[in-house]
Design a protein around this motif. Structure first.
Motif, PDB file in Angstrom:
ATOM      1  N   TRP A  63      -8.282  -3.027   2.846  1.00  0.00           N
ATOM      2  CA  TRP A  63      -8.167  -4.413   2.407  1.00  0.00           C
ATOM      3  C   TRP A  63      -8.872  -5.343   3.393  1.00  0.00           C
ATOM      4  O   TRP A  63      -8.817  -5.150   4.603  1.00  0.00           O
ATOM      5  CB  TRP A  63      -6.711  -4.832   2.295  1.00  0.00           C
ATOM      6  N   THR A  64      -9.492  -6.368   2.864  1.00  0.00           N
ATOM      7  CA  THR A  64     -10.050  -7.405   3.727  1.00  0.00           C
ATOM      8  C   THR A  64      -8.906  -8.228   4.301  1.00  0.00           C
ATOM      9  O   THR A  64      -7.766  -8.163   3.810  1.00  0.00           O
ATOM     10  CB  THR A  64     -10.994  -8.329   2.947  1.00  0.00           C
ATOM     11  N   ALA A 102       0.866  -1.181   0.000  1.00  0.00           N
ATOM     12  CA  ALA A 102       0.000   0.000   0.000  1.00  0.00           C
ATOM     13  C   ALA A 102       0.905   1.234   0.000  1.00  0.00           C
ATOM     14  O   ALA A 102       0.764   2.146   0.825  1.00  0.00           O
ATOM     15  CB  ALA A 102      -0.923  -0.011   1.210  1.00  0.00           C
ATOM     16  N   ILE A 103       1.853   1.214  -0.899  1.00  0.00           N
ATOM     17  CA  ILE A 103       2.821   2.292  -1.071  1.00  0.00           C
ATOM     18  C   ILE A 103       2.966   2.553  -2.561  1.00  0.00           C
ATOM     19  O   ILE A 103       3.255   1.639  -3.330  1.00  0.00           O
ATOM     20  CB  ILE A 103       4.185   1.925  -0.450  1.00  0.00           C
ATOM     21  N   ASP A 104       2.749   3.797  -2.964  1.00  0.00           N
ATOM     22  CA  ASP A 104       2.833   4.162  -4.370  1.00  0.00           C
ATOM     23  C   ASP A 104       4.227   4.674  -4.704  1.00  0.00           C
ATOM     24  O   ASP A 104       4.862   5.352  -3.891  1.00  0.00           O
ATOM     25  CB  ASP A 104       1.812   5.260  -4.696  1.00  0.00           C
ATOM     26  N   VAL A 105       4.684   4.366  -5.903  1.00  0.00           N
ATOM     27  CA  VAL A 105       5.969   4.866  -6.390  1.00  0.00           C
ATOM     28  C   VAL A 105       5.690   6.074  -7.280  1.00  0.00           C
ATOM     29  O   VAL A 105       5.027   5.963  -8.314  1.00  0.00           O
ATOM     30  CB  VAL A 105       6.726   3.784  -7.181  1.00  0.00           C
ATOM     31  N   ALA A 106       6.182   7.233  -6.857  1.00  0.00           N
ATOM     32  CA  ALA A 106       5.989   8.460  -7.638  1.00  0.00           C
ATOM     33  C   ALA A 106       7.139   8.683  -8.614  1.00  0.00           C
ATOM     34  O   ALA A 106       6.940   9.192  -9.715  1.00  0.00           O
ATOM     35  CB  ALA A 106       5.846   9.665  -6.703  1.00  0.00           C
ATOM     36  N   ALA A 107       8.358   8.310  -8.196  1.00  0.00           N
ATOM     37  CA  ALA A 107       9.527   8.485  -9.064  1.00  0.00           C
ATOM     38  C   ALA A 107      10.627   7.529  -8.618  1.00  0.00           C
ATOM     39  O   ALA A 107      10.693   7.153  -7.442  1.00  0.00           O
ATOM     40  CB  ALA A 107      10.032   9.928  -9.022  1.00  0.00           C
ATOM     41  N   TYR A 108      11.484   7.151  -9.567  1.00  0.00           N
ATOM     42  CA  TYR A 108      12.651   6.339  -9.229  1.00  0.00           C
ATOM     43  C   TYR A 108      13.726   6.527 -10.286  1.00  0.00           C
ATOM     44  O   TYR A 108      13.440   6.906 -11.432  1.00  0.00           O
ATOM     45  CB  TYR A 108      12.291   4.844  -9.115  1.00  0.00           C
TER      46      TYR A 108
END
Length: 326
Positions: free
Chosen positions: A86-87, A59-65
């Motif tokens: 999330w269940t 539950a972590i989004d990647v904005a840039a790499y």
């Protein structure tokens, strides 16, 4: 002395964090080792593939790499609301994509009957997994450990591959987020290993450009959603076209052999951020040197430090100088 991660992360103040991992050995993470002449280019694919895989699981989004020769940069957005939505079964399914879990969670995932004496253990594991799936430290652990094992096996050695801890800094406002993203996306151009953003291999900016050509956005990256904040859509509150243009123009200015200038269209973004052009160029070329700790306006820095009970406002002078237009 390194600070505990709990004193650096405050989701109450911001979900955005800039993370850096560096190799500890002389041999490179990727690229060609100038001492031995051996190429490690194939490892870039290992790292990028793993980053994008984890973006689908956590539950972590990647904005840039950006995957560089001996280090990597990430801009991450923690989404605890997604993790909490999330269940129990979804939490276990996400966790099992990366880790084995326990015998009880395996039974639960396969739909087998859970005995009464196993319920407490199952609930504890699910709560633990839910927390870890929105934890930056666990994200970086799931990224770095498999890469280290593969690299050590390939190099025929043991021991540390990465520095003991990854570095992280809180990005407290949208100016800090956008400047850090551009800084990360322009890493290959500053390092002179790429001429343009579209030729910057194994970076988020290249992936965004390839998708934009098709009129799309990469599914594995945090999307740009424009300025429609009233709908509370998850994403970056700018248009992807404006961001790509701003990064391209900034890159042209950085490159001494290219003519470049900030266009009136891109200047609108800087005006919205209330940041002068010269400050923007300073931020996107020297972000990591200017800021060793949290990044934001002095007011946001005060609140962040108060929440984490930190008496010293690390980097306050540079935050005042480069993030405040007055």
């Amino acid at each position: 002395m390194a600070r505990p991660r709990s004193t650096l992360v405050s989701i109450e103040d911001t979900p955005f964090y800039h993370c850096i991992s560096k190799c500890v050995r002389q041999s490179w993470l990727t690229g060609v080792d100038k001492y031995t002449g051996k190429s490690y280019e194939h490892r870039r694919d290992w790292v990028e593939s793993r980053i994008l895989e984890l973006a689908e699981v956590f539950a972590i989004d990647v904005a840039a790499y950006a995957v560089m020769s001996n280090h990597l940069h990430l801009v991450l957005r923690v989404d605890i609301f997604e993790a909490n939505s999330w269940t129990d079964r979804e939490v276990v399914e996400h966790w099992h994509q990366l880790f084995k879990g326990t015998d009880i969670t395996q039974k639960f995932a396969q739909g087998e009957v859970i005995e009464s004496f196993e319920v407490a253990g199952l609930k504890h594991s699910i709560a633990q997994y839910r927390s870890r799936l929105s934890d930056i430290s666990w994200f970086m652990r799931a990224l770095n450990e498999p890469i280290a094992r593969r690299a050590n096996k390939e190099d025929g050695c043991t021991g540390r591959f990465w520095e003991g801890r990854f570095k992280s800094q809180a990005l407290l406002d949208e100016t800090a987020v956008l400047a850090c993203m551009a800084y990360v996306d322009l890493n290959p151009i500053r390092a002179k290993v790429a001429d343009t953003p579209e030729t910057s291999d194994f970076t988020s900016i290249q992936k965004r450009i390839k998708a934009a050509i098709k009129g799309e956005q990469p599914e594995a990256l945090l999307p740009f959603v424009g300025n429609e904040q009233k709908e509370m859509v998850k994403g970056l509150m700018f248009s992807v076209k404006d961001y790509l243009q701003l990064v391209d123009e900034t890159g042209r200015i950085i490159r001494a052999d290219k003519r470049g200038a900030i266009s009136p269209e891109s200047q609108k973004i800087l005006n919205r951020l209330n940041i002068p052009q010269e400050n923007w160029l300073k931020l996107t070329t020297e972000f990591s040197r200017l800021f060793k700790g949290p990044v934001g306006t002095p007011q946001e820095l005060d609140v962040y430090c108060e929440h984490l009970e930190r008496k010293r406002r690390q980097g306050a002078a540079n935050c005042q100088r480069w993030l405040c237009s007055s």
